[in-house]
Design a protein around this motif. Structure first.
Motif, short mmCIF file in Angstrom:
data_model
loop_
_atom_site.label_atom_id
_atom_site.label_comp_id
_atom_site.label_asym_id
_atom_site.label_seq_id
_atom_site.Cartn_x
_atom_site.Cartn_y
_atom_site.Cartn_z
N VAL A 210 -3.75 11.44 -1.36
CA VAL A 210 -3.20 10.08 -1.31
C VAL A 210 -1.98 10.05 -0.39
O VAL A 210 -1.85 9.18 0.48
N LEU A 211 -1.10 11.02 -0.56
CA LEU A 211 0.12 11.07 0.25
C LEU A 211 -0.19 11.37 1.72
O LEU A 211 0.47 10.84 2.62
N LEU B 144 2.63 10.27 4.54
CA LEU B 144 3.94 10.59 4.01
C LEU B 144 4.21 12.10 4.06
O LEU B 144 5.37 12.52 4.08
N ILE B 145 3.13 12.88 4.06
CA ILE B 145 3.24 14.33 4.13
C ILE B 145 2.30 14.86 5.21
O ILE B 145 1.36 14.18 5.60
N ALA B 146 2.61 16.06 5.66
CA ALA B 146 1.79 16.69 6.69
C ALA B 146 1.51 18.14 6.29
O ALA B 146 2.42 18.85 5.84
N PRO B 147 0.26 18.59 6.45
CA PRO B 147 -0.08 19.97 6.11
C PRO B 147 0.16 20.90 7.30
O PRO B 147 0.17 20.47 8.46
N GLU C 21 0.83 -1.21 0.00
CA GLU C 21 0.00 0.00 0.00
C GLU C 21 0.87 1.26 0.00
O GLU C 21 0.56 2.23 -0.68
N LEU C 22 1.96 1.23 0.76
CA LEU C 22 2.88 2.37 0.78
C LEU C 22 3.43 2.62 -0.62
O LEU C 22 3.40 3.74 -1.12
N PHE C 23 3.92 1.56 -1.25
CA PHE C 23 4.49 1.72 -2.59
C PHE C 23 3.43 2.10 -3.61
O PHE C 23 3.72 2.86 -4.54
N LYS C 24 2.21 1.62 -3.47
CA LYS C 24 1.13 2.02 -4.38
C LYS C 24 0.88 3.52 -4.25
O LYS C 24 0.65 4.20 -5.25
N SER C 25 0.93 4.02 -3.01
CA SER C 25 0.66 5.45 -2.82
C SER C 25 1.75 6.31 -3.46
O SER C 25 1.51 7.46 -3.80
N MET C 26 2.92 5.74 -3.64
CA MET C 26 4.02 6.47 -4.28
C MET C 26 4.12 6.12 -5.76
O MET C 26 5.01 6.59 -6.44
#
Length: 121
Positions: A61-62, A67-70, A17-22
Motif C-alpha cells: 500500500v505504501l 511513500l516508500i521505496a525498496p 487517497e494519500l491519507f487513506k494509504s496512511m
C-alpha cells in the motif's frame, strides 16, 4: 468523468487517497520506523510484530502511494521513505495531536471547575 471536475476536487481526491494509504496504525508505525533511514524488512517485521504476509500487504500500500521505496543491499530487502516530506507530515501530525489534546485538557479542566456563586451584596 474526472476531466470535467475542477482541479481542486481532483486534488482533494488525491489527498484523500494519500491519507487513506496512511490510515492504518501498522502503516504509520512502518513510516515512523523508516523516518530514521533505510531499514531491512526483517527489522520492520521484528519492530512491528506483523506476520510477513501482513507486513508485505502494508508495504505494498505504501509503495503504490510512492511513500516508500525498496532497495537491495547484500541480497537483503530494505525500505526507506521516498522523500523527507513523509517524515515532516508525521511530525506535523504529532504536533497537531499535541495541540488538540492540550485544547481538550483545557476544556475538561474548565468543566471540572466548580461553579462560582455570584457575589452577594
Amino acid at each position: 468523468m474526472k476531466d470535467d471536475l475542477p482541479a481542486g476536487v481532483v486534488l482533494s481526491e488525491v489527498k484523500a487517497e494519500l491519507f487513506k494509504s496512511m490510515g492504518h496504525p501498522a502503516r504509520i508505525r512502518v513510516l515512523e520506523i523508516l523516518s530514521d533511514g533505510p531499514v531491512a524488512v526483517s527489522r520492520l517485521r521484528d519492530e512491528t510484530g506483523l506476520e510477513p504476509s501482513n507486513l508485505s500487504q502494508h508495504l505494498g500500500v505504501l509503495r503504490r502511494q510512492r511513500l516508500i521505496a525498496p532497495s537491495r543491499q547484500d541480497g537483503r530487502l530494505f525500505y526507506e521513505l521516498s522523500c523527507p516530506e513523509v517524515s515532516s507530515l508525521l511530525l506535523s501530525a504529532r504536533s497537531l495531536l499535541g495541540t488538540v489534546l492540550q485544547s481538550t485538557r483545557l476544556t475538561l479542566m474548565t468543566l471540572d471547575e466548580p461553579l462560582k456563586e455570584p457575589a452577594v451584596r
